[in-house]
Design a protein around this motif. Sequence first.
Motif, PDB file in Angstrom:
ATOM      1  N   HIS A  38      -0.937   3.926   0.263  1.00 22.63           N
ATOM      2  CA  HIS A  38      -1.950   3.996  -0.793  1.00 22.63           C
ATOM      3  C   HIS A  38      -1.378   4.678  -2.038  1.00 22.63           C
ATOM      4  CE1 HIS A  38      -5.942   4.277  -2.547  1.00 22.63           C
ATOM      5  NE2 HIS A  38      -5.784   5.580  -2.712  1.00 22.63           N
ATOM      6  N   LYS A  39      -0.536   5.680  -1.851  1.00 26.31           N
ATOM      7  CA  LYS A  39       0.086   6.374  -2.980  1.00 26.31           C
ATOM      8  C   LYS A  39       0.920   5.409  -3.810  1.00 26.31           C
ATOM      9  CE  LYS A  39       3.166  10.286  -3.983  1.00 26.31           C
ATOM     10  NZ  LYS A  39       3.921  11.414  -3.372  1.00 26.31           N
ATOM     11  N   LEU A  60       0.538   2.090  -3.956  1.00 23.79           N
ATOM     12  CA  LEU A  60      -0.351   1.112  -4.582  1.00 23.79           C
ATOM     13  C   LEU A  60      -1.067   1.703  -5.791  1.00 23.79           C
ATOM     14  CD1 LEU A  60      -1.882  -0.509  -1.375  1.00 23.79           C
ATOM     15  CD2 LEU A  60      -0.019  -1.379  -2.785  1.00 23.79           C
ATOM     16  N   GLN A  61      -1.380   2.988  -5.731  1.00 24.31           N
ATOM     17  CA  GLN A  61      -1.980   3.650  -6.890  1.00 24.31           C
ATOM     18  C   GLN A  61      -0.989   3.772  -8.035  1.00 24.31           C
ATOM     19  OE1 GLN A  61      -3.556   7.368  -5.131  1.00 24.31           O
ATOM     20  NE2 GLN A  61      -5.570   6.680  -5.795  1.00 24.31           N
ATOM     21  N   GLN A  62       0.261   4.099  -7.713  1.00 26.86           N
ATOM     22  CA  GLN A  62       1.296   4.289  -8.727  1.00 26.86           C
ATOM     23  C   GLN A  62       1.723   2.962  -9.347  1.00 26.86           C
ATOM     24  OE1 GLN A  62       2.548   7.522  -9.293  1.00 26.86           O
ATOM     25  NE2 GLN A  62       3.774   6.823 -11.025  1.00 26.86           N
ATOM     26  N   PRO A 104       0.045  -0.523  -9.366  1.00 29.00           N
ATOM     27  CA  PRO A 104      -1.097  -1.362  -8.983  1.00 29.00           C
ATOM     28  C   PRO A 104      -0.779  -2.842  -8.899  1.00 29.00           C
ATOM     29  CG  PRO A 104      -1.453  -0.287 -11.124  1.00 29.00           C
ATOM     30  CD  PRO A 104      -0.228   0.301 -10.547  1.00 29.00           C
ATOM     31  N   ALA A 110      -0.756  -3.989  -5.468  1.00 27.14           N
ATOM     32  CA  ALA A 110      -2.052  -4.136  -4.797  1.00 27.14           C
ATOM     33  C   ALA A 110      -2.660  -5.507  -5.039  1.00 27.14           C
ATOM     34  CB  ALA A 110      -3.014  -3.046  -5.277  1.00 27.14           C
ATOM     35  N   HIS A 133      -7.284   4.849   4.047  1.00 29.93           N
ATOM     36  CA  HIS A 133      -6.625   4.016   3.046  1.00 29.93           C
ATOM     37  C   HIS A 133      -5.630   3.122   3.769  1.00 29.93           C
ATOM     38  CE1 HIS A 133      -8.342   6.570  -0.072  1.00 29.93           C
ATOM     39  NE2 HIS A 133      -7.869   7.618   0.575  1.00 29.93           N
ATOM     40  N   TYR A 139       8.603   4.291  -1.534  1.00 33.38           N
ATOM     41  CA  TYR A 139       8.017   5.049  -2.643  1.00 33.38           C
ATOM     42  C   TYR A 139       9.114   5.730  -3.460  1.00 33.38           C
ATOM     43  CZ  TYR A 139       5.850   8.716  -5.353  1.00 33.38           C
ATOM     44  OH  TYR A 139       5.498   9.549  -6.386  1.00 33.38           O
ATOM     45  N   ILE A 161      -0.852  10.507   0.398  1.00 34.07           N
ATOM     46  CA  ILE A 161      -1.522  11.397  -0.543  1.00 34.07           C
ATOM     47  C   ILE A 161      -1.491  12.861  -0.073  1.00 34.07           C
ATOM     48  CG2 ILE A 161      -2.980   9.610  -1.517  1.00 34.07           C
ATOM     49  CD1 ILE A 161      -5.231  10.434   0.257  1.00 34.07           C
TER      50      ILE A 161
END
Length: 419
Positions: A48-49, A51-53, A55, A58, A86, A298, A376
């Motif tokens: 999820h980290k 995908l947030q960074q 997008p 995603a 997540h 990541y 996260i």
Amino acid sequence: MPAHPIAIVGGGPAGALAAALLAEAGRHVLLFDEKLAWEKPCGGGITHKVLQQYPFLAYAGSESNPVEHCELISPSGQRVRFHMRHPVAIFSRLALNGLLLARARRAGTCTGTGTDIDARVGAGVDIRHERVTRIAGTSGDWRLFTPQREYHASYLVMAAGARNPLRSQFLPPISPSDLMVTAGYFIPGRTSLMQIQFLKGITGYIWVFPRADHVSAGIAGKMGETSAAELRRMLEQWLEEHWLEQNGFSLDGARFYSHILPSFRAQAFETLEVCAEGWAMIGDSAGLVDPITGEGLYYALRSAELCANALLAGRPDEYRALLEEEVLAELKVAARVSQRFYSGQIFGDSVLEKMVSLTAQSASFRELMSDLFAGIQGYRDLRSRLYRILPAVMAEGLAGTMGWSWNKSAKFATDPFAE
């Protein structure tokens, strides 16, 4: 605009993202990779980290398999399944790398002739399906040799993995003690459960990661603890005894793989150099892999972004400081506690056994595990969070199970996350 393009050796996730970011900001990039998109031997989990960074990953829903449920298995065979708040997006590395290379191809535009690469003008990425065999020259005028021709570059970014022979031209070879061996299979079929089996006497684990159209089942262990052949035997035995028949799978048609990953000890991170005059290392080339989990996607993407930002700011040396703050500080903690995580004791039991039992017995601990899998929850503040939730864990029924009662002065018998 520099006299020569920026050269990136290695078109994996780190190299492809760095090329795209530099080209989008107006730079001309030469990206070299002899394989380009190919199926790499790993799980392929995107947290999820990440995908947030980033997008755009995603939005590539059809290329990944979102997995919401995980099963942890301790060395003694304890099992617990839990829901991840997540989901982890599990990509085929062929699909993931293809996605990132396509993004690099779309970044900017180049003009000029196909044979006169160095004379091209304008922003963009020239992807060269070629193997760099030798590098000569100095900062501002690097000379890169492939079987096809010679290229010139103003700055050099190495993103071709930890075992790339060109890495040793800039940094000492990686010690075998700082490497991890992996072996596994790509197995035809579909499942929805991610599984992780911890093992006795191995600094590593077996994984089952369900990708969109097949399953990646593999094993990882520290180099020197056991051989690649023994790891393969252990994986095949576990699959035969605990997974294949029970889940309706077979190794018929499965493809075997093996690979070497960085798994740095604390002292290796403390002395690590990632850049100097005219060059930088990103991703696996810099050893940026979690020594506990073996996860590196990541860190590959983030190091590529930090390196690109430093280059675009005209201060390439700042890459080291940026990486220290956002990446190396986290990986150093992981390296310091890795051995205790796999072989240490806590509450009178092994860390691995207790982690699985706490996940089964405590909703607060399951939430912590979910956040760890999501990326996260970092290592640097994990110890403080463990102390904060311990009263809730006790209140959820652990005191009776563990045979001792909680009080505010209780401490870990051996704290695996103490530095």
